[in-house]
Design an enzyme around this catalytic site. Structure first.
Site, mmCIF file in Angstrom:
data_model
loop_
_atom_site.group_PDB
_atom_site.id
_atom_site.type_symbol
_atom_site.label_atom_id
_atom_site.label_comp_id
_atom_site.label_asym_id
_atom_site.label_seq_id
_atom_site.Cartn_x
_atom_site.Cartn_y
_atom_site.Cartn_z
ATOM 1 N N SER A 4 -2.043 6.100 -2.583
ATOM 2 C CA SER A 4 -2.842 4.901 -2.341
ATOM 3 C C SER A 4 -2.837 4.508 -0.872
ATOM 4 O O SER A 4 -1.804 4.565 -0.200
ATOM 5 C CB SER A 4 -2.286 3.743 -3.185
ATOM 6 O OG SER A 4 -2.935 2.540 -2.881
ATOM 7 N N GLY A 29 -4.875 -0.175 -2.591
ATOM 8 C CA GLY A 29 -4.314 -1.319 -3.297
ATOM 9 C C GLY A 29 -5.351 -2.356 -3.673
ATOM 10 O O GLY A 29 -6.172 -2.750 -2.836
ATOM 11 N N ASN A 52 2.697 1.223 9.291
ATOM 12 C CA ASN A 52 1.509 0.427 9.021
ATOM 13 C C ASN A 52 1.894 -0.918 8.424
ATOM 14 O O ASN A 52 2.887 -1.036 7.702
ATOM 15 C CB ASN A 52 0.542 1.179 8.099
ATOM 16 C CG ASN A 52 0.741 0.841 6.638
ATOM 17 O OD1 ASN A 52 0.214 -0.152 6.136
ATOM 18 N ND2 ASN A 52 1.526 1.659 5.937
ATOM 19 N N LEU A 56 -2.559 -4.800 2.479
ATOM 20 C CA LEU A 56 -3.339 -4.756 1.235
ATOM 21 C C LEU A 56 -4.720 -5.388 1.361
ATOM 22 O O LEU A 56 -5.186 -6.090 0.460
ATOM 23 C CB LEU A 56 -2.561 -5.427 0.085
ATOM 24 C CG LEU A 56 -1.198 -4.815 -0.236
ATOM 25 C CD1 LEU A 56 -0.442 -5.688 -1.220
ATOM 26 C CD2 LEU A 56 -1.358 -3.403 -0.791
ATOM 27 N N CYS A 113 5.537 -5.544 -3.207
ATOM 28 C CA CYS A 113 4.871 -6.748 -2.701
ATOM 29 C C CYS A 113 5.824 -7.931 -2.666
ATOM 30 O O CYS A 113 6.727 -8.034 -3.506
ATOM 31 C CB CYS A 113 3.690 -7.108 -3.594
ATOM 32 S SG CYS A 113 2.445 -5.838 -3.669
ATOM 33 N N THR A 176 6.823 3.143 1.296
ATOM 34 C CA THR A 176 7.249 3.242 2.692
ATOM 35 C C THR A 176 8.593 2.572 2.952
ATOM 36 O O THR A 176 9.008 1.662 2.239
ATOM 37 C CB THR A 176 6.202 2.608 3.621
ATOM 38 O OG1 THR A 176 5.969 1.260 3.194
ATOM 39 C CG2 THR A 176 4.902 3.385 3.581
ATOM 40 N N GLY A 200 5.239 9.476 6.361
ATOM 41 C CA GLY A 200 5.105 10.742 7.056
ATOM 42 C C GLY A 200 6.359 11.588 6.954
ATOM 43 O O GLY A 200 7.331 11.216 6.287
ATOM 44 N N GLY A 227 6.149 12.105 2.863
ATOM 45 C CA GLY A 227 6.221 13.133 3.898
ATOM 46 C C GLY A 227 5.755 14.506 3.487
ATOM 47 O O GLY A 227 6.053 15.491 4.172
ATOM 48 N N GLY A 248 0.083 11.633 1.115
ATOM 49 C CA GLY A 248 -0.379 10.411 1.748
ATOM 50 C C GLY A 248 -0.768 10.570 3.199
ATOM 51 O O GLY A 248 -1.901 10.930 3.527
#
Length: 284
Positions: A4, A29, A52, A56, A113, A176, A200, A227, A248
């Site tokens: 996502s 999202g 990042n 959302l 979240c 993340t 990553g 990653g 991703g």
């Protein structure tokens, strides 16, 4: 599958690859109400990865149902909606509206979240918080429920077991890792809100360890991500217990990376005399 937030709604990549070759596309999202996201700058490149703090940004679930769904419902793969919220009730209502869409077979719950009812602490960092969201959504969502786990925890296996106990059909991990980057000339963070999510290749060793731990702790399927940039990475996740994987950040570098990974996995399996990918799942 695609992770996502890194693959749009799939349509953006249709000029580069045959989308029907993918196991699934997890769209960006989606929340109950529209969100503007955070101020710019909200992305920063880091060593072997990126940060990042997009926040959302989306136009809300009703806009998705009315305008996006008609465009993606006939894509020949599993279209999965990533659902986010600020309270269990928000998650449940958003999931219930997505459930009405015939061609969406599953959702992925983003429990990383912030919980507005508890001072901004993410739902996914406590077993109680994670369980509360899964319980609320399970009561109103009858289809396949995947829960995306936060790595910013002490014991991710306990979080996974709490989700399983409340009815999750699968868990995906990792989301993340919280990080930061600094501009020493301007003497400030490179991101507008100070911190962001690291993704990553830099996070892969952490992701592998957590997938391995969770695969041993739960009986439901585990989706591995974090990653993955090539077939070797994907195979590593399968060997530690994932039964599916998501790609991703690599999509930003190479829009054809997903089919390259599929082809590379096929070649490796053939070379090693494997008749099915199932032969290598969980061998470590």
């Amino acid at each position: 599958m695609t992770a996502s937030g890194t693959f749009g709604y799939g349509l953006e990549f249709s000029d580069f690859i045959d989308l029907s070759r993918l196991g699934g596309i997890i769209v960006k999202g989606t929340t109950l109400h529209p969100r503007e996201g955070n101020d710019y700058p909200r992305m920063a490149e880091t060593a072997s990865g990126m940060l990042n703090c997009v926040g959302l940004q989306n136009k809300g679930v009703d806009y998705f149902c009315e305008h996006i769904y008609p465009q993606i419902k006939d894509i020949g793969t599993n279209m999965i909606v990533n659902v986010s919220g600020s309270s269990p009730e928000d998650y449940a209502e958003c999931a219930a509206r997505v459930a009405r869409l015939e061609r969406i077979p599953a959702i992925e719950l983003n429990i990383s979240c912030p919980n507005v009812q508890q001072g901004g602490m993410a739902f996914g960092v406590t077993t109680k918080g994670a369980a509360s969201v899964v319980r609320a959504v399970r009561q109103r969502y009858p289809k396949t429920l995947i829960v995306k786990l936060s790595p910013n925890v002490t014991d991710i296996a306990e979080i996974a077991k709490a989700c399983e106990a409340e009815g999750a059909d699968s868990v995906s991990l990792i989301n993340t890792i919280m990080g930061m980057a600094v501009d020493i000339e301007r003497r400030c963070s490179l991101l507008s809100i100070g911190t962001g999510g690291l993704s990553g290749p830099a996070v892969k060793p952490v992701a592998l360890r957590m997938v391995s731990q969770v695969a041993k702790a739960v009986k439901i399927p585990v989706v591995g991500l974090g990653g993955i940039t090539c077939a070797t990475d994907a195979i590593e996740f399968l060997m530690v217990g994932a039964t599916a994987i998501e790609v991703g950040t690599a999509n930003f570098l190479d829009p054809t990376v997903t089919v390259g990974i599929i082809d590379g996995m096929d070649q490796w399996l053939d070379k090693h005399g494997c008749k099915s990918v199932k032969e290598i799942i969980g061998v470590i």
